[in-house]
Write a protein that holds these residues in place. Structure first.
Motif, PDB file in Angstrom:
ATOM      1  N   THR A 128       0.846  -1.189   0.000  1.00 43.61           N
ATOM      2  CA  THR A 128       0.000   0.000   0.000  1.00 43.61           C
ATOM      3  C   THR A 128       0.880   1.237   0.000  1.00 43.61           C
ATOM      4  O   THR A 128       1.987   1.216   0.525  1.00 43.61           O
ATOM      5  N   LEU A 129       0.395   2.314  -0.598  1.00 48.77           N
ATOM      6  CA  LEU A 129       1.061   3.602  -0.492  1.00 48.77           C
ATOM      7  C   LEU A 129      -0.002   4.666  -0.264  1.00 48.77           C
ATOM      8  O   LEU A 129      -0.965   4.768  -1.028  1.00 48.77           O
ATOM      9  N   ILE A 130       0.164   5.430   0.819  1.00 48.63           N
ATOM     10  CA  ILE A 130      -0.750   6.529   1.126  1.00 48.63           C
ATOM     11  C   ILE A 130       0.017   7.839   1.001  1.00 48.63           C
ATOM     12  O   ILE A 130       1.067   8.018   1.623  1.00 48.63           O
ATOM     13  N   PHE A 131      -0.502   8.731   0.187  1.00 46.67           N
ATOM     14  CA  PHE A 131       0.101  10.052   0.001  1.00 46.67           C
ATOM     15  C   PHE A 131      -0.619  11.027   0.919  1.00 46.67           C
ATOM     16  O   PHE A 131      -1.830  11.218   0.816  1.00 46.67           O
ATOM     17  N   GLY A 132       0.113  11.633   1.855  1.00 42.67           N
ATOM     18  CA  GLY A 132      -0.479  12.568   2.799  1.00 42.67           C
ATOM     19  C   GLY A 132       0.027  13.979   2.582  1.00 42.67           C
ATOM     20  O   GLY A 132       1.233  14.203   2.463  1.00 42.67           O
ATOM     21  N   THR A 133      -0.903  14.939   2.543  1.00 41.32           N
ATOM     22  CA  THR A 133      -0.503  16.334   2.350  1.00 41.32           C
ATOM     23  C   THR A 133      -1.630  17.270   2.744  1.00 41.32           C
ATOM     24  O   THR A 133      -2.759  16.845   3.010  1.00 41.32           O
ATOM     25  N   SER A 134      -1.324  18.568   2.775  1.00 46.20           N
ATOM     26  CA  SER A 134      -2.305  19.625   3.015  1.00 46.20           C
ATOM     27  C   SER A 134      -2.267  20.581   1.832  1.00 46.20           C
ATOM     28  O   SER A 134      -1.395  20.462   0.960  1.00 46.20           O
ATOM     29  N   GLU A 135      -3.202  21.527   1.794  1.00 45.14           N
ATOM     30  CA  GLU A 135      -3.228  22.433   0.641  1.00 45.14           C
ATOM     31  C   GLU A 135      -2.125  23.476   0.707  1.00 45.14           C
ATOM     32  O   GLU A 135      -1.714  24.018  -0.317  1.00 45.14           O
ATOM     33  N   HIS A 136      -1.646  23.780   1.894  1.00 41.74           N
ATOM     34  CA  HIS A 136      -0.575  24.738   2.070  1.00 41.74           C
ATOM     35  C   HIS A 136       0.481  24.186   3.020  1.00 41.74           C
ATOM     36  O   HIS A 136       0.252  23.178   3.699  1.00 41.74           O
TER      37      HIS A 136
END
Length: 471
Positions: free
Chosen positions: A393-401
């Protein structure tokens, strides 16, 4: 039976015959048919545990996006060391038991200087936005919501269409404020993949089929019927489960029992078996009382909902009901109040604008990451082949800024969780040297086997990845 070709001497549990991956437990009651998928059992695999026995095909790969609004507090986010022996910063402390699956990338930025939250969402999740709406600096200027390229989750779902019953499974937690359910969209940017915000509805959607509409009572689902009948849906599957058990070896029997008990625990959490009147009509039952988790109020029960969502999502992934998911913790400009982190102001207005680098905001991000880590842990605890679900599995985590208070992307938060079948360097902190953040997005999609040649549109498209994370 021991496999001499595997150094770990994996014990393979087999029955009298190979079991197909798409094996379901089936049953019916009250006019409702029910089918339940199974986790990957040893009897479905070859003796090495690295391919399906019936077809010889590879074990499934999975991809997810975990998105939260409001950026990060850099002081609590950036690790002090690089490489494999880095100490987790305060924001990521709850990943300690899954650190071997965590790739932290810092020092990278997106193209363009200071966009508002709406275009930032498009750029952070797809490297695209309709630039014709506004040119140059667009702070405080509405730029529309059209993103020509799909969000990363939708991009992978598009490539894997038809591989699982649900091409894409979007779930959401915080519901207070605008733009909820806007962090996943199809190609063209005009169709959003609305996130399911109710654990009850998600369970119903995944593990049952609705009753036909009757009169003015609508179409209650199998959980409504089960509640009225004071019966667990798993009781209905008992006969089929018993028959399957007879075909399995010891390890698989235990795995199936744990799987069913996990679902029963979810049912209990959803109050499926709460006290109801004994005189009922299964033709048109009233819907049971369902917990709303304070959605949209100042007292949202975020963690209680997130735990249930993660439990259900993990089962869906283990049962191969979906291979792609979107986990929207919070939307951009979220008005949620993080009372759990001793914060009294609205996240967007009061905290990210004016306190984005404060200890208060750091506590909020730590709380969000705690719940992200819980999902990670649930996937890691599910055995699959010679490893576990998180291995593929690969989960990409981020925010808009990065710093949402200043609407900037400098040192953007980028996390990869999982090993993608060994295609990413997991368990490391990598500090970038000026490369643009979309290269990480490009590498993430390629790591799970989606062979794109570019990511994004117009002058912001990238055609190569961030090689430092590639294995």
């Amino acid at each position: 039976m021991k496999n001499s070709g595997n150094k770990s001497s994996r014990i393979v549990s087999v029955g009298p015959k190979v079991i197909e991956r798409r094996t379901f437990l089936r049953g019916a009651f009250g006019g409702v048919s029910l089918s339940l998928g199974l986790p990957l059992l040893d009897a479905m695999l070859n003796t090495n545990g690295d391919a399906l026995a019936a077809t010889g095909g590879p074990l499934p790969m999975r991809f997810g996006v975990f998105h939260w609004g409001g950026g990060v507090n850099h002081k609590a986010w950036i690790p002090a060391q690089t490489g494999a022996n880095f100490a987790l910063p305060d924001s990521l402390k709850d990943f300690e038991d899954s650190k071997a699956y965590l790739t932290t990338v810092t020092g990278l930025s997106h193209i363009e200087a200071s966009p508002g939250h709406i275009p930032a969402r498009g750029i952070a999740l797809s490297n695209s936005h309709d630039l014709s709406v506004c040119q140059g600096s667009c702070v405080g200027v509405y730029r529309g919501q059209a993103m020509p390229e799909p969000s990363l989750d939708a991009l992978v779902a598009e490539a894997w269409k038809g591989q699982a019953p649900y091409d894409l499974l979007p779930v959401g937690i915080c519901r207070k404020g605008p733009y909820a359910s806007n962090s996943s969209w199809a190609r063209g940017g005009t169709a959003y993949n609305r996130h399911e915000a109710s654990p009850q509805a998600l369970y119903e959607r995944l593990f049952s089929k609705p009753l036909p509409a009757t009169g003015s009572g609508g179409s209650p689902g199998v959980l409504d019927v089960a509640t009225k009948m004071r019966k667990s849906v798993l009781d209905v599957l008992k006969g089929d489960a018993t028959a399957l058990m007879a075909k399995l070896g010891t390890t698989d029997k235990r795995r199936l029992e744990q799987h069913l008990e996990g679902l029963r625990s979810i049912e209990a959490s959803l109050a499926i078996r709460e006290s109801m009147p004994t005189s009922v009509s299964c033709a048109a039952p009233d819907a049971p009382a369902k917990k709303d988790f304070g959605d949209g109020t100042t007292k949202e029960e975020k963690e209680a909902k997130s735990i249930l969502m993660s439990d259900i999502l993990a089962v869906a992934i283990a049962c191969d009901l979906t291979r792609v998911f979107s986990y929207e913790w919070s939307a951009n400009q979220s008005q949620s109040i993080y009372w759990e982190a001793n914060s009294t102001g609205q996240h967007h207005e009061d905290v990210t604008h004016g306190k984005s680098q404060s200890d208060e905001h750091a506590r909020i991000i730590r709380f969000i990451m705690k719940n992200f880590a819980y999902l990670t842990r649930k996937l890691r605890q599910i055995p699959e082949g010679a490893g576990n679900v998180l291995d593929r599995t690969l989960i990409f985590g981020t925010s808009e800024h990065a710093d949402a208070g200043d609407h900037n992307w400098t040192d953007h938060p980028l996390l990869l969780v999982g090993k993608a079948g060994g295609k990413v360097k997991a368990g490391v902190h990598i500090r970038g040297k000026g490369e643009i953040a979309p290269k990480v997005m490009f590498s993430a999609v390629r790591a799970v086997g989606v062979n794109i040649t570019k990511l994004g549109h117009a002058d912001r498209a990238v055609t190569s990845g961030f090689t430092e994370i590639e294995q």
